[in-house]
Structures are given as C-alpha cells and as structure tokens.
Design a protein around this motif. Structure first.
Motif, short mmCIF file in Angstrom:
data_model
loop_
_atom_site.label_atom_id
_atom_site.label_comp_id
_atom_site.label_asym_id
_atom_site.label_seq_id
_atom_site.Cartn_x
_atom_site.Cartn_y
_atom_site.Cartn_z
N UNK A 270 0.40 -1.33 -0.21
CA UNK A 270 -0.06 0.02 -0.10
C UNK A 270 1.12 1.52 0.48
N UNK A 271 1.62 1.04 0.55
CA UNK A 271 2.88 2.68 1.18
C UNK A 271 3.20 3.22 -0.35
N UNK A 272 3.50 1.64 -1.35
CA UNK A 272 4.27 1.88 -2.46
C UNK A 272 3.32 2.22 -3.63
N UNK A 273 2.39 1.06 -3.03
CA UNK A 273 0.94 2.52 -4.05
C UNK A 273 1.20 4.12 -3.94
N UNK A 274 0.87 4.62 -2.77
CA UNK A 274 0.68 5.13 -2.60
C UNK A 274 1.86 6.63 -2.76
N UNK B 201 3.36 11.34 -7.21
CA UNK B 201 4.13 12.07 -7.74
C UNK B 201 2.70 12.20 -8.98
N UNK B 202 3.50 13.69 -9.72
CA UNK B 202 2.55 14.52 -10.66
C UNK B 202 1.43 13.07 -11.56
N UNK B 203 0.22 13.35 -12.16
CA UNK B 203 -0.01 12.41 -12.43
C UNK B 203 0.77 12.54 -14.33
N UNK C 93 7.42 5.15 -13.32
CA UNK C 93 7.64 4.68 -12.14
C UNK C 93 6.91 3.49 -12.09
N UNK C 94 5.45 3.95 -11.94
CA UNK C 94 4.59 2.79 -12.46
C UNK C 94 5.17 1.12 -13.05
N UNK D 54 -5.87 9.98 -0.19
CA UNK D 54 -6.75 9.99 0.49
C UNK D 54 -6.81 8.43 1.33
N UNK D 55 -7.55 7.80 0.48
CA UNK D 55 -7.96 6.47 0.95
C UNK D 55 -6.91 5.49 1.19
N UNK D 56 -5.92 5.45 0.35
CA UNK D 56 -4.32 4.96 1.40
C UNK D 56 -3.88 5.05 2.35
N UNK D 57 -4.02 6.96 2.40
CA UNK D 57 -3.71 7.53 3.86
C UNK D 57 -4.17 6.65 5.43
#
Length: 238
Positions: free
Chosen positions: A9-13, A18-20, A27-28, A58-61
C-alpha cells in the motif's frame, strides 16, 4: 513455504504522490516489471489505476493510518491460516469509483472463476480494496479472510466449472452473508435452481446470477430479476 505477506500500500501511495503524467506512469511500470523488463514481477499492482486521482491518495492514507493500519491487520489475519501453500499475499487499492476502465463486477467475476489460473501463473494473491468502499479495519479483515479461504478452496478443488461449483466455493469462502427476506429467498432459489449447471464461461448468466441485475446491466448483460448479490447470499443453501 506458507503464505508470505508483502506490504504494497505504501508503494502505491508513493506512486500516487508523483504528478499525474509520464513520470508517474514510468515509475509505475518500473515498479511492477522484473529487472529484465519482460515480465510482471509485482502482480497485484497490475490492477491499480496508475493515473488515479487525489481520492486514491486519501484512501491509502486512511488505510495506512494507525486507526486502521491495514498492512498489520492483513498480516495478522494471514497468521490465522495454517497452510503450506507457497503464495505471496498483498493488499491493493483498485479504483472502481473514478477509474474509467475499471468495472468492479468484471473483477469480481474473474476472482471467482479464474483465481486458480491466476495463482498458477504468478503465485501471488491480491486482497482487493475498492475506492468505492469506506475504509475500515473490519473490511480489511473480512477481505483478507474471504480471499484466503477462497484461495485455499481453489487450490484444493481447482477453478469452478459451473454456477453450482461457484456457489460451493463461495459458501466455503465467505464469512459474512447478506440476509434475504423469506420472499426474496424463495424467489432467488426458484430463479437459480435451473441454472446451476451453467458453465462459468457463460459470463452474462453467471454475473446476473451471482451479483444481480444492477451488476449485469452495468456490463450490458440481460437481467434475471435478482437483487444485488442475491446469488451469493444463497450460496450456503445451495
């Protein structure tokens, strides 16, 4: 080697901070592929939306915050299962709320009909969290238990071939069942009994039978006159 929990999950965050744009996408890709760049190395992250918007952050946080601590909960729940199955297990946030190409029903169908084939390919089991759902400790525990129980059933019996076998699988996997009122229960049973030998490849019928009319229509399939998740609710009785 038994189940191995791998926190992602932290890797996803980190990717979502990073800017879209091209930098984030690169990076993905670098995160999910192997060193040779010719195969997927981190299978669960294939299902994430690399261009997810701020709601994903927000959800990952929330999931990572001490109030839930989803990674810890998933790993603790994993310890409930005594098995020699050599699988890596990870939570992953899937964007069905605002991810344009993600239909949750399609994912849920594949999870119930093609899990064995997926495990054989990658030996990696995804615990799916959805952006349309409200984060909670209870949902993390339920998702982990249900997914692990389903995986163990599939490892023992293989992927289901008919609607009847899917319902048997879900009866073994689910720990919480939606309650149908007596009239809906009788009606759902009447609709599904003649369909129990429907092959799993018949996606229109399987989707409507398991997930109900709303889910079927979302994929352009004809309804059967069933409420949301009515077939899954009947699994134990069938």
């Amino acid at each position: 080697m038994p189940f191995e929990y791998v926190p992602l999950l932290r890797k996803q965050l980190e990717i979502y901070t990073l800017p879209r744009g091209f930098e984030r996408f690169q990076s993905y890709i670098k995160t999910i592929v192997n060193e040779a760049g010719d195969d997927v190395a981190v299978a669960p992250l294939v299902t994430m939306n690399p261009m997810g918007k701020e709601h994903c952050n927000a959800l990952l946080e929330q999931y990572l915050a001490p109030e839930i601590d989803a990674e810890r909960l998933a790993e603790q729940t994993l310890a409930e299962f005594a098995t020699d199955a050599a699988l890596r297990v990870s939570l992953v946030l899937i964007d069905d709320a605002k991810g344009g190409w993600t239909n949750r029903t399609d994912y849920e169908y594949k999870l119930r009909t093609q899990l064995g084939a997926s495990l054989k390919r990658s030996r990696w089991l995804s615990l799916m969290l959805w952006t349309s759902a409200t984060p909670s400790a209870e949902s993390v525990i339920e998702t982990t238990r249900t997914t692990l129980r389903r995986a163990l059933h599939v490892l023992a019996h293989g992927d289901p071939k008919t609607l009847r076998e899917i319902l048997a699988q879900e009866a073994a996997a689910q720990t919480q069942f939606q309650t149908l009122d007596p009239e809906e229960l009788v009606y759902t049973r009447e609709v599904l009994m003649p369909l129990l030998e429907t092959p799993t490849e018949n996606m229109p019928v399987i989707v409507a039978a398991l997930f109900g009319d709303t889910a079927a229509v979302s994929l352009g399939y004809p309804p059967l006159g069933l409420g949301d998740n009515a077939g899954l609710s009947l699994a134990l009785q069938i």
